[in-house]
Design a protein around this motif. Structure first.
Motif, PDB file in Angstrom:
ATOM      1  N   HIS A 161       0.833  -1.209   0.000  1.00  0.00           N
ATOM      2  CA  HIS A 161       0.000   0.000   0.000  1.00  0.00           C
ATOM      3  C   HIS A 161       0.865   1.256   0.000  1.00  0.00           C
ATOM      4  N   ARG A 176       2.340   1.774  -3.557  1.00  0.00           N
ATOM      5  CA  ARG A 176       1.367   2.260  -4.536  1.00  0.00           C
ATOM      6  C   ARG A 176       0.973   3.705  -4.271  1.00  0.00           C
ATOM      7  N   ALA A 177       0.798   4.045  -2.988  1.00  0.00           N
ATOM      8  CA  ALA A 177       0.427   5.422  -2.646  1.00  0.00           C
ATOM      9  C   ALA A 177       1.520   6.406  -3.043  1.00  0.00           C
ATOM     10  N   GLY A 228      -2.332  13.656  -0.690  1.00  0.00           N
ATOM     11  CA  GLY A 228      -2.759  12.558  -1.538  1.00  0.00           C
ATOM     12  C   GLY A 228      -2.307  11.203  -1.033  1.00  0.00           C
ATOM     13  N   GLU A 280      -4.935   8.316   0.436  1.00  0.00           N
ATOM     14  CA  GLU A 280      -5.042   6.985  -0.170  1.00  0.00           C
ATOM     15  C   GLU A 280      -4.800   5.885   0.856  1.00  0.00           C
ATOM     16  N   GLN A 318      -7.739   5.437   3.149  1.00  0.00           N
ATOM     17  CA  GLN A 318      -8.830   4.683   2.526  1.00  0.00           C
ATOM     18  C   GLN A 318      -8.504   3.196   2.449  1.00  0.00           C
ATOM     19  N   GLN A 319      -7.302   2.861   2.030  1.00  0.00           N
ATOM     20  CA  GLN A 319      -6.947   1.460   1.845  1.00  0.00           C
ATOM     21  C   GLN A 319      -6.869   0.703   3.170  1.00  0.00           C
TER      22      GLN A 319
END
Length: 296
Positions: free
Chosen positions: A32, A35-36, A67, A71, A74-75
């Motif tokens: 995660h 990717r973020a 940002g 993210e 949320q994940q």
């Protein structure tokens, strides 16, 4: 935007801290984080670490920090403030000694973009300015409107005024984080000599130990202590003092505190559910106990 790293040290630490906060496996948190930060996966981040890395201490733009934090929030289904605390503690965004003022601005924007949907003019969440006779104007957030208007101000969770005592702008004013949610008002001393900074509402915020990083505490925790010391005991808190926030930030930074306490997470509940700090803290505790499983 891709965030470039000189090594994997900071992303690894961020993933470890997020895993502790969310009870998610380290490997999944690493994916995660990668990717973020703009990578395909953790392997991609590992392969590219050291390439095109910014000079040490180069700050990442606020928009990028917002940002990445949003993210991951949320994940992992973690409060954005908890995620931001982990990322800043890991120095993911570059600064060796993060500026607390900068962190406050990032959290403020996260509140606007993640936690609190845009408010309609005059409705809960709308930011106004007070114009009470004999008092200096100050920013305030509408908490409720039921005849009189209940406001959240920098110093209060329930200031009641008449509608005529606020300026209701047509264009939204910037949201603010009430000083009462992060200003230390005193310290408890524990049996081992540790100090716990507490808020105006006696919510624990930070545990301070010599030679160790400040420990962020849940605001509902019960602290067993041997003595209590109040700051500004003789003069009291002058909430109208123009330098009060700056002095609080300087004091926190001098003690190694570079992020915001868990108590700040009460703000969305205070607005959405029309409650004071005490009730919001109780609801935070219930939310923590019933947290959802993270997205795989």
């Amino acid at each position: 935007m891709r965030i470039h790293f000189q090594s994997t040290t900071r992303p690894k630490k961020a993933a470890k801290l997020l895993g502790t906060a969310s009870a998610v496996s380290l490997s999944l948190c690493q994916q995660h984080v990668a990717r973020a930060c703009g990578y395909r996966d953790w392997h991609d981040l590992e392969q590219r670490a050291g390439q095109l890395a910014a000079a040490p201490g180069t700050p990442i733009p606020v928009e990028a920090q917002v940002g990445v934090t949003a993210e991951l929030s949320q994940q992992l289904r973690l409060p954005a403030g908890d995620v931001l605390h982990a990322l800043v503690s890991a120095r993911l965004f570059g600064a060796e000694a993060p500026d607390l003022r900068h962190v406050i601005e990032v959290r403020r924007r996260l509140f606007e973009q993640v936690d609190l949907p845009p408010a309609r003019r005059g409705e809960p969440g709308w930011v106004v300015e007070t114009k009470v006779r004999g008092r200096n104007p100050q920013p305030a957030i509408i908490r409720s409107r039921d005849g009189a208007v209940t406001l959240i101000t920098p110093s209060s969770d329930a200031t009641v005024v008449a509608l005529s005592e606020i300026t209701n702008p047509h264009q939204p004013l910037p949201l603010f984080i009430p000083l009462r949610l992060f200003l230390p008002c005193g310290a408890w001393t524990e049996a081992d000599g540790s100090e716990v900074l507490f808020s105006r509402d006696y919510c624990p915020m930070w545990r301070l130990r010599d030679g160790r990083a400040p420990q962020r505490l849940n605001p509902w925790e019960r602290i067993s202590h041997q003595s209590t010391r109040h700051f500004r005991e003789e003069t009291g808190i002058n909430w109208g003092h123009p330098n009060l926030e700056a002095e609080a930030i300087d004091m926190l930074e001098s003690r190694g505190v570079r992020t915001l306490p868990g108590l700040v997470e009460a703000l969305p509940l205070m607005i959405r559910e029309n409650c004071g700090i005490d009730d919001a803290v109780k609801r935070l505790a219930k939310r923590q106990a019933g947290r959802l499983e993270p997205v795989a």
